[in-house]
Design a protein around this motif. Structure first.
Motif, PDB file in Angstrom:
ATOM      1  N   LEU B 264       0.831  -1.205   0.000  1.00  0.00           N
ATOM      2  CA  LEU B 264       0.000   0.000   0.000  1.00  0.00           C
ATOM      3  C   LEU B 264       0.872   1.265   0.000  1.00  0.00           C
ATOM      4  O   LEU B 264       0.604   2.232  -0.728  1.00  0.00           O
ATOM      5  N   ILE B 265       1.934   1.245   0.795  1.00  0.00           N
ATOM      6  CA  ILE B 265       2.828   2.409   0.884  1.00  0.00           C
ATOM      7  C   ILE B 265       3.513   2.652  -0.457  1.00  0.00           C
ATOM      8  O   ILE B 265       3.581   3.788  -0.947  1.00  0.00           O
ATOM      9  N   MET B 266       3.986   1.571  -1.088  1.00  0.00           N
ATOM     10  CA  MET B 266       4.639   1.748  -2.377  1.00  0.00           C
ATOM     11  C   MET B 266       3.641   2.226  -3.431  1.00  0.00           C
ATOM     12  O   MET B 266       3.989   2.996  -4.319  1.00  0.00           O
ATOM     13  N   SER B 267       2.382   1.762  -3.316  1.00  0.00           N
ATOM     14  CA  SER B 267       1.357   2.248  -4.243  1.00  0.00           C
ATOM     15  C   SER B 267       1.146   3.743  -4.077  1.00  0.00           C
ATOM     16  O   SER B 267       0.924   4.467  -5.057  1.00  0.00           O
ATOM     17  N   ALA B 268       1.187   4.202  -2.819  1.00  0.00           N
ATOM     18  CA  ALA B 268       0.985   5.638  -2.569  1.00  0.00           C
ATOM     19  C   ALA B 268       2.082   6.448  -3.252  1.00  0.00           C
ATOM     20  O   ALA B 268       1.825   7.500  -3.845  1.00  0.00           O
ATOM     21  N   ILE B 269       3.332   5.942  -3.206  1.00  0.00           N
ATOM     22  CA  ILE B 269       4.439   6.651  -3.864  1.00  0.00           C
ATOM     23  C   ILE B 269       4.222   6.672  -5.370  1.00  0.00           C
ATOM     24  O   ILE B 269       4.370   7.703  -6.024  1.00  0.00           O
ATOM     25  N   LYS B 270       3.838   5.506  -5.922  1.00  0.00           N
ATOM     26  CA  LYS B 270       3.638   5.432  -7.361  1.00  0.00           C
ATOM     27  C   LYS B 270       2.517   6.380  -7.792  1.00  0.00           C
ATOM     28  O   LYS B 270       2.623   7.076  -8.782  1.00  0.00           O
ATOM     29  N   ARG B 271       1.442   6.395  -7.002  1.00  0.00           N
ATOM     30  CA  ARG B 271       0.308   7.258  -7.331  1.00  0.00           C
ATOM     31  C   ARG B 271       0.737   8.728  -7.303  1.00  0.00           C
ATOM     32  O   ARG B 271       0.387   9.513  -8.172  1.00  0.00           O
ATOM     33  N   ASP B 272       1.511   9.064  -6.303  1.00  0.00           N
ATOM     34  CA  ASP B 272       1.997  10.441  -6.190  1.00  0.00           C
ATOM     35  C   ASP B 272       2.840  10.820  -7.404  1.00  0.00           C
ATOM     36  O   ASP B 272       2.791  11.953  -7.873  1.00  0.00           O
ATOM     37  N   ARG B 273       3.620   9.864  -7.911  1.00  0.00           N
ATOM     38  CA  ARG B 273       4.478  10.153  -9.057  1.00  0.00           C
ATOM     39  C   ARG B 273       3.762   9.909 -10.386  1.00  0.00           C
ATOM     40  O   ARG B 273       4.357  10.089 -11.443  1.00  0.00           O
ATOM     41  N   GLY B 274       2.504   9.451 -10.322  1.00  0.00           N
ATOM     42  CA  GLY B 274       1.716   9.299 -11.537  1.00  0.00           C
ATOM     43  C   GLY B 274       2.075   8.098 -12.401  1.00  0.00           C
ATOM     44  O   GLY B 274       1.936   8.150 -13.615  1.00  0.00           O
ATOM     45  N   VAL B 275       2.547   7.010 -11.778  1.00  0.00           N
ATOM     46  CA  VAL B 275       2.820   5.802 -12.571  1.00  0.00           C
ATOM     47  C   VAL B 275       2.101   4.616 -11.954  1.00  0.00           C
ATOM     48  O   VAL B 275       1.659   4.661 -10.798  1.00  0.00           O
ATOM     49  N   LYS B 276       2.004   3.514 -12.728  1.00  0.00           N
ATOM     50  CA  LYS B 276       1.330   2.320 -12.242  1.00  0.00           C
ATOM     51  C   LYS B 276       2.330   1.345 -11.638  1.00  0.00           C
ATOM     52  O   LYS B 276       2.068   0.710 -10.626  1.00  0.00           O
ATOM     53  N   ASP B 277       3.490   1.210 -12.283  1.00  0.00           N
ATOM     54  CA  ASP B 277       4.505   0.279 -11.798  1.00  0.00           C
ATOM     55  C   ASP B 277       5.848   0.994 -11.669  1.00  0.00           C
ATOM     56  O   ASP B 277       6.078   2.014 -12.308  1.00  0.00           O
TER      57      ASP B 277
END
Lengths: 209, 317
Positions: B264-277
């Motif tokens: 979940l935490i890594m997803s939050a970072i990805k979402r913040d940076r606008g990428v999926k993976d």
């Protein structure tokens, strides 16, 4: 004999720069091409060259600045290993001297095209900081005037400025990206300005592709 | 290899064969476009599992050095995906060079030397202090604290936390000597099966989104089903650990919950940076960091719980 060395150096540079390669509306073909790219790092031509399929590499020659690449180890790498064509970046104040050196450079490139070779060219002429593509020098336009039959393919190189920025010797292995775009389709009555503008726009369009 | 371990290997390989067969038959039966895309992704994931399990098995067979080298390489690739995604400035260049080519190999080399005391503080103490010192020498003050914090975080998560997984190999648990490779295997199996079970339960029953703003694919059904199944699986594997069945269940629960938090935490970072993976290195899964995010958060706690209850605490009583 330098073939395997070039491929080894290219594999190393590509591995280090973790390049992901994309061909967008453009296929890797053996037809004659001028690949023109944005310039932010000394790794640019090595990584672009290594992004080509092996069969195309032998017939593709990077164009590099003589003042930087002509001495010692650099020369051995650029010319000996990658068969780079070294061209002058005139710093002369005299306009005539400038024109002459530009003409000499253009002749070298046209000669290479006569030999059925493809070229890798950085029309900004110097390395930028990587945030924006700089204005293009006119050489690309004159090359097209001489050989309109050759395809001009834009290639956007992302993150290589982070791998090896201006002024640094040691690389940091960021993941980089090489994006080949659709070949330019210049009209019949292109001016120097319109041709260079469209070429630059085609390159910038790949920035977020 | 003792007999239960052989069963385990057979179980994993058998499971993969079954998964591959199911994937194959699904690809023949599903007709809709969205269904096809899902099955294609599923089969890509299964193919990637074969490769990942193959690589991991070879590393385990080579011994502790193989496992350390593998996880060191994973740390390197994870750090690379992380820094490629976050903004850095040219003035960070040399600090990043140190992070990749000095601190990352050093951490794993120290573990190979079995210097637990140094390994546990190298990054939280020495790298923590070194990073701002090296940054300040570059002379760039803009965004100083942000830049230092980003590099700190990358080193902690991608190098320090991941290194706790192979650090299990140097734990010397009384009555469990020469067997700690099984502890690493236990962690990896529970963490990865938790991800797989969450994926399966989510695909089968998933309805209520658990964190719609962070990761739209994660559901309560997937989360509860995955955590319960993986914890039960972990309990069933108690025989390969120094734990009792109930303790193995508790450990597995901690591992799966932290693994979920990590994802979940890594997803939050990805979402913040606008990428999926984080990347595209593993077909169907994304980047290395997308696959090991759950290990980043579960390995350190699993290590320290084991160490506290089975070594420190064991000695004092």
């Amino acid at each position: 004999m330098s073939g395997w060395l070039a491929n080894a150096v290219a594999a190393g540079a590509r591995g280090l720069a973790g390049a992901s390669i994309r061909w967008l509306d453009c296929r890797p073909e053996s037809r004659q091409r001028v690949y023109f790219a944005n310039h932010t790092s000394h790794l640019d031509f090595v990584v672009l060259w290594s992004a080509l399929p092996q069969a195309l590499r032998a017939q593709t020659r990077p164009v590099a600045a003589k003042d930087y690449w002509q001495s010692g180890l650099r020369r051995r790498l650029a010319v000996g290993v990658f068969h780079a064509i070294l061209v002058e970046r005139s710093a002369a104040a005299d306009r005539d001297a400038q024109l002459q050196s530009a003409r000499r450079s253009l002749d070298l490139l046209v000669e290479a095209l006569e030999r059925k070779e493809s070229l890798i060219l950085f029309p900004e002429g110097t390395r930028g900081r990587g945030d924006e593509v700089g204005p293009f020098k006119s050489g690309l336009y004159y090359l097209w005037l001489k050989r309109p039959d050759v395809q001009f393919v834009p290639v956007y190189l992302a993150n290589l400025n982070r791998v090896l920025p201006k002024g640094e010797v040691l690389p940091v292995p960021f993941i980089s990206r090489v994006a080949f775009g659709p070949p330019l389709q210049p009209g019949d009555n292109e001016t120097k300005e319109s041709f260079l503008r469209e070429a630059r726009n085609a390159l910038c369009a790949l920035q977020h592709a | 290899m003792d007999r239960p371990m052989l069963w385990l290997v057979e179980g994993v390989v058998g499971g993969l064969i079954a998964a591959s067969l199911v994937g194959f038959f699904l690809s023949l039966r599903v007709k809709s476009d969205s269904g096809k895309a899902t099955i294609q992704n599923l089969n890509a994931r299964i193919r990637a599992w074969w490769i990942m399990i193959g690589v991991f098995s070879i590393a385990m067979l080579v011994g502790p050095v193989g496992s350390l080298a593998l996880f060191g390489f994973i740390s390197f690739l994870a750090l690379r995906e992380y820094v490629s995604l976050i903004p850095t400035v040219p003035a960070d260049h040399r600090t990043l060079f140190w992070s990749f080519f000095v601190f990352t190999p050093l951490q794993y080399w120290i573990l190979a030397m079995h210097w637990y005391g140094v390994a546990s503080i190298m990054i939280p103490v020495y790298a923590f202090l070194f990073v701002p010192v090296r940054l300040v020498l570059s002379g760039e003050t803009a965004g100083f604290l942000d830049r230092a914090a980003r590099i700190h975080w990358g080193l902690m998560v991608c190098v320090y936390c991941i290194s706790y997984a192979p650090a299990l190999l140097i734990l010397e648990i009384p009555g469990y000597r020469q067997q700690s490779a099984k502890l690493l295997l236990f962690l990896v199996i529970v963490v990865q099966f938790s991800d797989v079970f969450q994926y399966i339960w989510g695909k089968l029953l998933g309805k209520r989104r658990i964190a719609p703003l962070i990761s739209p694919n994660k559901t309560w059904e997937g989360f509860l089903g995955g955590v319960a199944s993986a914890s039960l699986l972990g309990m069933g594997l108690w025989w390969m650990t120094p734990f009792s069945p109930l303790q193995a269940l508790g450990m597995s629960l901690v591992i799966t919950l932290l693994g979920f938090a990590g994802g979940l935490i890594m997803s939050a970072i990805k979402r913040d940076r606008g990428v999926k993976d984080f990347g595209s290195i593993i077909e169907g899964h994304g980047g290395i960091l997308d696959r090991v995010d759950s290990i980043c958060f579960s390995a350190p706690v699993f290590f320290h719980l084991t160490r506290f209850f089975y070594i420190t605490h064991g000695k004092t009583t």
